[in-house]
Motif scaffolding. Sequence first.
Motif, PDB file in Angstrom:
ATOM      1  N   LYS A   1      -8.731   1.131 -12.429  1.00 61.37           N
ATOM      2  CA  LYS A   1      -7.993   0.008 -12.857  1.00 61.37           C
ATOM      3  C   LYS A   1      -6.644   0.172 -13.192  1.00 61.37           C
ATOM      4  CE  LYS A   1      -7.919  -3.911 -16.372  1.00 61.37           C
ATOM      5  NZ  LYS A   1      -8.684  -4.305 -17.658  1.00 61.37           N
ATOM      6  N   THR A   2      -6.385   1.283 -13.718  1.00 59.86           N
ATOM      7  CA  THR A   2      -4.956   1.873 -13.994  1.00 59.86           C
ATOM      8  C   THR A   2      -4.118   1.924 -12.847  1.00 59.86           C
ATOM      9  OG1 THR A   2      -5.629   3.015 -16.038  1.00 59.86           O
ATOM     10  CG2 THR A   2      -3.617   3.443 -15.329  1.00 59.86           C
ATOM     11  N   LYS A   3      -4.661   2.694 -11.789  1.00 56.47           N
ATOM     12  CA  LYS A   3      -3.922   2.782 -10.773  1.00 56.47           C
ATOM     13  C   LYS A   3      -3.652   1.335  -9.995  1.00 56.47           C
ATOM     14  CE  LYS A   3      -4.917   7.501  -9.490  1.00 56.47           C
ATOM     15  NZ  LYS A   3      -5.337   8.216 -10.686  1.00 56.47           N
ATOM     16  N   ALA A   4      -4.635   0.535 -10.116  1.00 54.60           N
ATOM     17  CA  ALA A   4      -4.534  -0.774  -9.357  1.00 54.60           C
ATOM     18  C   ALA A   4      -3.553  -1.470 -10.026  1.00 54.60           C
ATOM     19  CB  ALA A   4      -5.974  -1.514  -9.449  1.00 54.60           C
ATOM     20  N   LEU A   5      -3.452  -1.587 -11.427  1.00 53.68           N
ATOM     21  CA  LEU A   5      -2.489  -2.291 -12.154  1.00 53.68           C
ATOM     22  C   LEU A   5      -0.759  -1.743 -11.672  1.00 53.68           C
ATOM     23  CD1 LEU A   5      -3.943  -2.727 -15.436  1.00 53.68           C
ATOM     24  CD2 LEU A   5      -3.269  -4.562 -13.854  1.00 53.68           C
ATOM     25  N   LEU A   6      -0.918  -0.334 -11.651  1.00 52.42           N
ATOM     26  CA  LEU A   6       0.323   0.305 -11.150  1.00 52.42           C
ATOM     27  C   LEU A   6       0.815  -0.316  -9.939  1.00 52.42           C
ATOM     28  CD1 LEU A   6      -0.188   4.008 -12.344  1.00 52.42           C
ATOM     29  CD2 LEU A   6       1.698   2.146 -13.275  1.00 52.42           C
ATOM     30  N   LEU A   7      -0.026  -0.185  -8.673  1.00 51.33           N
ATOM     31  CA  LEU A   7       0.102  -0.636  -7.506  1.00 51.33           C
ATOM     32  C   LEU A   7       0.590  -2.017  -7.409  1.00 51.33           C
ATOM     33  CD1 LEU A   7      -2.977   1.120  -5.698  1.00 51.33           C
ATOM     34  CD2 LEU A   7      -0.459   1.748  -5.396  1.00 51.33           C
ATOM     35  N   LEU A   8       0.025  -2.713  -8.144  1.00 49.24           N
ATOM     36  CA  LEU A   8       0.225  -4.333  -8.102  1.00 49.24           C
ATOM     37  C   LEU A   8       1.796  -4.872  -8.812  1.00 49.24           C
ATOM     38  CD1 LEU A   8      -3.268  -5.974  -8.413  1.00 49.24           C
ATOM     39  CD2 LEU A   8      -1.812  -5.763  -6.201  1.00 49.24           C
ATOM     40  N   GLN A   9       2.249  -3.680  -9.688  1.00 47.71           N
ATOM     41  CA  GLN A   9       3.286  -3.945 -10.167  1.00 47.71           C
ATOM     42  C   GLN A   9       4.583  -3.462  -9.360  1.00 47.71           C
ATOM     43  OE1 GLN A   9       2.891  -1.541 -13.881  1.00 47.71           O
ATOM     44  NE2 GLN A   9       1.857  -3.123 -15.021  1.00 47.71           N
ATOM     45  N   GLN A  10       4.087  -2.328  -8.570  1.00 48.13           N
ATOM     46  CA  GLN A  10       5.327  -1.976  -7.558  1.00 48.13           C
ATOM     47  C   GLN A  10       5.382  -2.673  -6.289  1.00 48.13           C
ATOM     48  OE1 GLN A  10       7.025   0.756  -8.142  1.00 48.13           O
ATOM     49  NE2 GLN A  10       8.039   0.391  -6.088  1.00 48.13           N
ATOM     50  N   PHE A  11       4.273  -3.265  -5.651  1.00 47.15           N
ATOM     51  CA  PHE A  11       4.148  -4.011  -4.560  1.00 47.15           C
ATOM     52  C   PHE A  11       3.813  -5.524  -5.195  1.00 47.15           C
ATOM     53  CE2 PHE A  11       3.039   0.402  -3.524  1.00 47.15           C
ATOM     54  CZ  PHE A  11       3.836   0.777  -2.810  1.00 47.15           C
ATOM     55  N   VAL A  12       4.942  -6.265  -4.975  1.00 42.73           N
ATOM     56  CA  VAL A  12       4.542  -7.806  -5.594  1.00 42.73           C
ATOM     57  C   VAL A  12       3.776  -8.450  -4.795  1.00 42.73           C
ATOM     58  CG1 VAL A  12       7.073  -7.356  -6.653  1.00 42.73           C
ATOM     59  CG2 VAL A  12       6.712  -8.465  -4.305  1.00 42.73           C
ATOM     60  N   SER A  13       3.551  -8.216  -3.712  1.00 43.14           N
ATOM     61  CA  SER A  13       2.420  -8.902  -2.797  1.00 43.14           C
ATOM     62  C   SER A  13       1.363  -8.195  -2.249  1.00 43.14           C
ATOM     63  CB  SER A  13       3.244 -10.119  -1.751  1.00 43.14           C
ATOM     64  OG  SER A  13       3.434  -9.224  -0.885  1.00 43.14           O
ATOM     65  N   ILE A  14       0.104  -8.609  -2.013  1.00 45.37           N
ATOM     66  CA  ILE A  14      -0.779  -7.880  -1.431  1.00 45.37           C
ATOM     67  C   ILE A  14      -0.445  -7.605  -0.045  1.00 45.37           C
ATOM     68  CG2 ILE A  14      -2.014  -9.988  -0.527  1.00 45.37           C
ATOM     69  CD1 ILE A  14      -3.724  -6.911  -2.309  1.00 45.37           C
ATOM     70  N   HIS A  15       0.454  -8.357   0.647  1.00 45.48           N
ATOM     71  CA  HIS A  15       0.669  -7.847   2.002  1.00 45.48           C
ATOM     72  C   HIS A  15       1.647  -6.870   2.092  1.00 45.48           C
ATOM     73  CE1 HIS A  15      -1.086 -11.576   3.689  1.00 45.48           C
ATOM     74  NE2 HIS A  15      -0.536 -12.134   2.732  1.00 45.48           N
ATOM     75  N   GLN A  16       2.411  -6.650   1.040  1.00 49.13           N
ATOM     76  CA  GLN A  16       3.514  -5.553   0.851  1.00 49.13           C
ATOM     77  C   GLN A  16       2.538  -4.109   0.729  1.00 49.13           C
ATOM     78  OE1 GLN A  16       6.361  -5.404  -2.023  1.00 49.13           O
ATOM     79  NE2 GLN A  16       7.398  -7.013  -1.345  1.00 49.13           N
ATOM     80  N   LEU A  17       1.591  -4.340  -0.305  1.00 44.43           N
ATOM     81  CA  LEU A  17       0.537  -3.072  -0.444  1.00 44.43           C
ATOM     82  C   LEU A  17      -0.166  -2.623   0.849  1.00 44.43           C
ATOM     83  CD1 LEU A  17      -0.891  -1.160  -2.356  1.00 44.43           C
ATOM     84  CD2 LEU A  17      -2.541  -2.959  -2.817  1.00 44.43           C
ATOM     85  N   CYS A  18      -0.558  -3.784   1.626  1.00 48.60           N
ATOM     86  CA  CYS A  18      -1.272  -3.595   2.796  1.00 48.60           C
ATOM     87  C   CYS A  18      -0.494  -2.674   3.883  1.00 48.60           C
ATOM     88  CB  CYS A  18      -1.960  -4.911   3.738  1.00 48.60           C
ATOM     89  SG  CYS A  18      -3.240  -5.662   2.376  1.00 48.60           S
ATOM     90  N   ASN A  19       0.958  -2.868   3.842  1.00 48.84           N
ATOM     91  CA  ASN A  19       2.037  -2.463   4.890  1.00 48.84           C
ATOM     92  C   ASN A  19       2.579  -1.336   4.374  1.00 48.84           C
ATOM     93  OD1 ASN A  19       1.101  -4.512   6.819  1.00 48.84           O
ATOM     94  ND2 ASN A  19       2.544  -6.004   6.044  1.00 48.84           N
ATOM     95  N   ALA A  20       2.343  -1.004   3.084  1.00 51.03           N
ATOM     96  CA  ALA A  20       2.992   0.217   2.574  1.00 51.03           C
ATOM     97  C   ALA A  20       2.723   1.665   3.372  1.00 51.03           C
ATOM     98  CB  ALA A  20       2.717   0.277   1.025  1.00 51.03           C
TER      99      ALA A  20
END
Length: 217
Positions: free
Chosen positions: A173-192
């Motif tokens: 949960k902690t890392k997931a929250l950090l990731l979603l704070q850094q990558f403002v959309s799920i598409h950004q996270l997918c393409n990071a």
Amino acid sequence: MTAKETTPVEAGAVSVPYGHVIGNEKWRGSQIAQGLQGKIKLILEDGLGFVDFHLSNRSCILYVSEADLVAGNGFKRRLVRFRNASSLNGIVIVEKTQISDQYFPAVQKFIVLELGMTLLPVANQGEASQFIIQLVHEQSKDHTSNPFLHKKCSQLVEASILRTVQQIPGVGKTKALLLLQQFVSIHQLCNASVQDLELVVGQTIAQQIHAFFTQTK
């Protein structure tokens, strides 16, 4: 796609009175229908196409049963066709049982990450009816421009995405929250890139996340 396939989806844009649900005729006599009766006004109709239940505020429910998951990819084609043909806010309710549990991570990834839709797991139809009742009551409390209602809907989507990101190996949960704070959309996270991910979670987890999004099913 034929007119017969697209028209029922477009028909979902009509106004549904607050406190009401328009359901697909196929649910007559089901546990969901029985659970809704007496709590909210349920109207059953034919010709709803891909949608199982229409709510107010241009929202609708698409139900994926245990049998749908076990049967194969037919439900995926239905969801894709709905998403491509409709501007409605589609919420996908998925039965997560002992039998369907093995399929759930891949289904969750497909619905939330690839389609960008909200997923809500339920144990059975009775639990699904309780969720629908809660959602209808929330919409009915204040159907004007209520910022708290919009916030609640937004939180529902965010919680669904958070649960999905937590399914990635090594991501809690902690890392997931950090990731979603850094990558403002799920598409950004997918393409990071791995390098971008390393800045947030370190090299090992970054490689696992990148592999999760790029691996073939």
